[in-house]
Design an enzyme around this catalytic site. Structure first.
Site: not given
Length: 461
Positions: A161, A352
């Site tokens: 660590e 559309h």
């Protein structure tokens, strides 16, 4: 050739509280690429041939537990309560793997981007002499990561660590990802020896390396890219993982022949499929379940989810394809058109401003601007079917359930509530009334009224 590879299993650690996410949703249920992180880890385990998969969860994670039961019923669930470290979490899975004699990988439910090839490499480090493998990465900024200390022969000697490392060890850039693999029997036997004699009072999986070496078991390291091993503890981490995923998927698709005009503005899901020579314009979002055939064009600002787009189709700009949409070849979907659970035949068009929900539209049909499939009665959804070559005039409302026959015409502005036969004309609107000179007389009348009112107000004022 006989396959001598050992059986494989995977334990996926997912019991963490995820407090840094600041969300009631379990950490591992947050999505990357439109897919919960837990599902990424389960898919990874399957890809590398894990015959048995155990998810270690906390009993309070109701959403996660329900998700596993619904979508992954073959995944065993082990409970860790209370959480006491990674070593303790793996031990919680031991009962679910009783009788398993193969190799075991320990994966994490919050690491969505680990490639299957990387885990294959990790399993590949195991042999008669090497009983434990740890997955590492070369960190650009090692910071507080645990360091992997290797010997001259490349074997792993220790995991140190950062807070316990010497200045020399801190210069090591090979860091621990937490992912580990080994012979299952040895791992569980060694885990029984792990103690919680540390500042946090937890049982650490990393202690296995020292215990294994003490018994003469060789430990090895497999190395992957840092980006592949990102863990997501916060929304910021989640965004970083998403960015990495998107960049890789975009590049993969472009290398496969997809054109992206502005790739950084295109957002993909984990299962997005796009064929070669398709064109994706800027600001397009692909939700889960989308398949786009080659030669199709997805125009700007469109959103697709659960949709199939055929060869040569044009979608958008500003289109929304919702789940259940199936477009055959050369279909045109234009601006401000929304489709849901609707199939459109070859060459059909809705160019559309339309809503097309719960319907079928035959080949060559034309849907005019402002057309609405009125599919919902407040309780149930109903079907609208438009035949081949039919023409639906602008501003029409088709009230489902209804069928428009092949070649039929619907007059503009109609409200259609009954079936229309093939090749028929249907008009459902009020009759036009024309009064010549009415407007001139109306203007004169109103002008006089206005003048009189102004005169009256001036007298009072």
């Amino acid at each position: 050739m006989t396959d001598t590879r050992k059986q494989r299993a995977a334990v996926i650690l997912a019991a963490g509280k995820g407090t840094r996410m600041k969300s009631p949703l379990p950490k591992v249920m947050h999505a990357v690429g439109g897919r919960p992180m837990m599902d990424w880890s389960i898919a990874l385990a399957r890809q590398v041939g894990a015959e048995r998969i155990v998810a270690v969860v906390h009993p309070s994670q109701d959403v996660l537990i329900a998700h596993l039961g619904k979508h992954h019923p073959d995944v065993a669930i082990a409970y860790q309560d209370p959480p006491q470290g990674t070593g303790h979490a793996v031990r919680c899975a031991e009962e679910a793997l009783r009788g398993f004699e193969g190799d075991l990988a320990v994966l994490y439910g919050d690491s969505p981007l680990v490639p299957a090839a990387t885990i294959e490499d990790l399993f590949g480090t195991l042999s008669d002499k090497t009983g434990l493998g740890v997955l590492g990465f070369e960190a650009e900024d090692p910071g507080l990561y645990g360091r992997l200390i290797t010997g001259e022969d490349g074997s792993l000697e220790a995991i140190v660590e950062a807070r316990e490392a010497t200045p020399f060890q801190l210069r090591v850039r090979l860091c621990n990802s937490g992912v580990m693999a080994g012979r299952a029997a040895d791992m569980f036997r060694l885990l029984a020896k792990v103690t919680n004699s540390n500042a946090k009072g937890e049982y650490y999986l990393t202690d296995l390396v020292g215990l294994a070496r003490a018994e003469g078991i060789r430990c090895a390291v497999a190395v992957s890219g840092e980006d592949d091993l990102i863990g997501c503890d916060s929304k910021a981490d989640l965004a970083e993982a998403e960015a990495i995923f998107q960049q890789k998927r975009r590049r993969a698709l472009m290398e496969a022949g997809v054109t992206m005009v502005a790739p950084e503005t295109v957002f993909l899901s984990h299962d997005t499929q796009i064929g070669a020579d398709a064109v994706i314009e800027p600001n397009v979002v692909f939700g889960p379940g989308v398949k786009v055939a080659g030669g199709a064009q997805i125009r700007a600002f469109s959103h697709l989810e659960g949709a199939v787009v055929g060869e040569g189709c044009s979608v958008g700009p500003y289109a929304r394809l919702r789940p259940g949409t199936v477009l055959a070849a050369n279909v045109h979907i234009g601006n401000f058109v929304e489709t849901k659970n609707t199939a459109m035949g070859e060459g059909a068009k809705a160019n559309h401003l339309a809503y097309l929900g719960d319907g079928t539209i035959g080949a060559g049909a034309n849907i005019g601007a402002g057309t609405i499939f009125c599919n919902y009665d407040g309780f149930l959804k109903h079907q609208t079917d438009v035949g081949e070559g039919a023409f639906v005039g602008s501003n029409s409302a088709l009230v489902a359930p209804v069928r428009i026959g092949d070649g039929a015409y619907i007059g503009s502005g109609s409200v259609i509530t009954k079936d229309v036969p093939d090749d028929a004309l249907a008009v459902g609107r009020g009759q036009q009334i024309t009064r010549e000179g009415w407007a001139r007389n109306y203007r004169a009348k109103k002008a006089a009224e206005k003048a009189a009112r102004t005169t009256d107000q001036n007298k009072k004022g």
